[in-house]
Design a protein around this motif. Structure first.
Motif, PDB file in Angstrom:
ATOM      1  N   GLN A 273      58.382  41.309  78.861  1.00 63.53           N
ATOM      2  CA  GLN A 273      58.383  41.838  80.087  1.00 63.53           C
ATOM      3  C   GLN A 273      59.440  40.677  80.919  1.00 63.53           C
ATOM      4  O   GLN A 273      59.012  39.555  80.806  1.00 63.53           O
ATOM      5  CB  GLN A 273      57.086  41.757  80.841  1.00 63.53           C
ATOM      6  CG  GLN A 273      57.572  42.350  82.445  1.00 63.53           C
ATOM      7  CD  GLN A 273      57.961  43.792  82.584  1.00 63.53           C
ATOM      8  OE1 GLN A 273      57.529  44.607  81.465  1.00 63.53           O
ATOM      9  NE2 GLN A 273      58.751  43.827  83.473  1.00 63.53           N
TER      10      GLN A 273
ATOM     11  N   GLU B 174      65.044  40.590  77.814  1.00 65.67           N
ATOM     12  CA  GLU B 174      63.625  40.615  78.019  1.00 65.67           C
ATOM     13  C   GLU B 174      63.013  39.271  77.482  1.00 65.67           C
ATOM     14  O   GLU B 174      63.718  38.559  76.609  1.00 65.67           O
ATOM     15  CB  GLU B 174      63.194  41.746  77.000  1.00 65.67           C
ATOM     16  CG  GLU B 174      63.428  43.117  77.508  1.00 65.67           C
ATOM     17  CD  GLU B 174      62.672  43.436  78.657  1.00 65.67           C
ATOM     18  OE1 GLU B 174      63.066  44.649  79.449  1.00 65.67           O
ATOM     19  OE2 GLU B 174      61.633  42.946  79.007  1.00 65.67           O
TER      20      GLU B 174
ATOM     21  N   THR C  71      57.130  47.400  76.001  1.00 64.80           N
ATOM     22  CA  THR C  71      58.574  47.417  75.998  1.00 64.80           C
ATOM     23  C   THR C  71      59.148  46.696  74.528  1.00 64.80           C
ATOM     24  O   THR C  71      59.904  47.084  74.162  1.00 64.80           O
ATOM     25  CB  THR C  71      58.904  46.198  77.109  1.00 64.80           C
ATOM     26  OG1 THR C  71      58.244  45.150  76.963  1.00 64.80           O
ATOM     27  CG2 THR C  71      58.662  46.844  78.609  1.00 64.80           C
TER      28      THR C  71
END
Length: 426
Positions: free
Chosen positions: A59, A143, A166
């Motif tokens: 994240q 990321e 993710t």
């Protein structure tokens, strides 16, 4: 196919023309020494082996600029509930640890992305730095992740802390589509690579010990990240003491990754390293290679003599000799005895020279296989060709170094090692 040419500068020029992939990432030893109570070691060592199909997606969130973190071990903390530490203080027997807050639901998979570069630093990467990276031409997505080496059941295991919602999009499709796998990760379990699980003794359902913590192996899932053999959620990473936000994954489809890497190194803090994901040996259009590009007859003889001298020595996952070995550890050790430096892990060894047809293999060439059902494209096993249809290898846990006939099931290819290329693979 090969011809002898002059040595010296002519050889270097020829190699520069013939070998399209020339990684130059520096790296140190494969592992950092840990004591029995040690927590994860400095995470920069991870980069030496991050060169396969997939890399971390975690994240992207705001962070205070200038935030720092201990590099060798986290600060002292309270004993984790259910750990041996807690048991020692309370007098109660330890239970399986579950100190993390209730997990958030894992988001469904909506896209498959392909990562291209992996960044790891010896400190947290601030939001200011990440914003600068995002502005570099060619960068499509960024990321964050957490990266360190963790002692699991006495084994030094390169481990990632990720956001399951993710990160799943950046893994091989069979892994990405498994809701059960990612929910188990979010629930505090650990996913280990197929090789670590199958050959390293961390079987499905087993509870493994970590410093101040206990983790259940919830899944086998090779993430395609070289020697990265374990993945946990970010809350679990916090409980294990893994440094936070010290790694980035960069997706840059269509970009010149070599140029992009140079641009990133100008932005990142000193000591950061950038690895290309999924290195490829691009064969030269030429059909003739200089004989000087490869090992000499004396080097081949020395490497083979060293390897055959280890017949009967046990396979141990992660072992690099001189008394125990895994498959790539045997290759690295044997070639080192001949003064040839090859990279540590199998898929890196796969790009240590040009591929050749199996029927043209000569003693000292390397043979490779894809045996991993969780990532069918991943090169997961290596052997040394002995000649006469036989090979030397360290097969698996419970077995020993042996000389056996070559098998072609799941065969990935044969490679003729070039010392000049092998030494540059990172």
């Amino acid at each position: 196919m090969f011809e002898r040419r002059g040595r010296g500068s002519g050889l270097i020029r020829q190699l520069r023309q013939d070998f399209a992939y020339r990684p130059r990432i520096r790296y140190g030893h494969r592992a950092t020494r840990l004591t029995a109570q040690a927590v994860p070691a400095i995470a920069v060592l991870l980069v030496a082996v991050l060169t396969a199909d997939v890399v971390v997606l975690a994240q992207l969130s705001p962070e205070r600029a200038g935030e720092t973190v201990a590099l060798t071990r986290p600060a002292a903390r309270e004993p984790v509930a259910g750990s041996d530490e807690a048991a020692a203080e309370t007098g109660r027997p330890p239970a399986q640890a579950s100190a993390e807050p209730a997990p958030q639901p894992v988001a469904p998979l909506t896209v498959i992305r392909r990562p291209h570069l992996f960044v790891v630093a010896n400190r947290p990467l601030s939001s200011v730095v990440v914003a600068k990276v995002a502005q570099v031409a060619g960068v499509r997505a960024i990321e964050r992740a957490d990266a360190a080496e963790v002692l699991l059941d006495g084994k030094r295991v390169q481990t990632l802390g990720v956001d399951p919602s993710t990160f799943r999009a950046y893994t091989p499709r069979p892994t990405a589509t498994s809701d059960r796998l990612w929910n188990s990760l979010a629930g505090g379990e650990i996913a280990v690579s197929f090789v670590l699980g199958n050959d390293g003794g961390m079987t499905l359902g087993k509870t493994v010990t970590a410093p101040g913590h206990a983790l259940r192996v919830g899944a086998y899932a090779t993430m395609g990240m070289g020697a990265i053999d374990a993945v946990v959620s970010r809350p679990t990473a916090r409980a294990l003491g893994i440094p936070e936000n010290n790694a980035l994954v960069i997706s840059a489809p269509g970009a010149d990754t070599a140029g992009l890497r140079r641009a990133l190194l100008k932005i990142l803090p000193k000591g950061s390293q950038v690895a290309t994901v999924n290195p490829v040996f691009a064969p030269s259009p030429r059909k003739v290679w200089p004989a000087e590009a490869f090992m000499t007859a004396d080097q081949v003889r020395t490497a083979l003599t060293a390897a055959i001298g280890k017949l009967g020595r046990p396979y141990v996952w992660g072992a690099e000799g001189p008394d125990t070995f895994d498959c790539s550890g045997l290759v690295q050790w044997a070639y080192a005895q001949a003064g040839v430096r090859v990279p540590r892990v199998t898929h890196q060894q796969f790009v240590s020279g040009p591929q050749i047809p199996l029927d043209q293999a000569q003693p000292g060439d390397l043979l490779f296989w894809r045996h991993d059902p969780t990532n069918p494209g991943y090169v997961s096993h290596v052997a040394i060709y002995w000649g006469g249809g036989k090979m030397l290898h360290a097969p698996r846990t419970g077995d020993v170094v042996k000389l056996v006939p070559v098998t072609t099931r799941n065969f990935a290819g044969a490679v003729r090692v070039s010392p000049q290329i092998a030494v540059r693979v990172r």
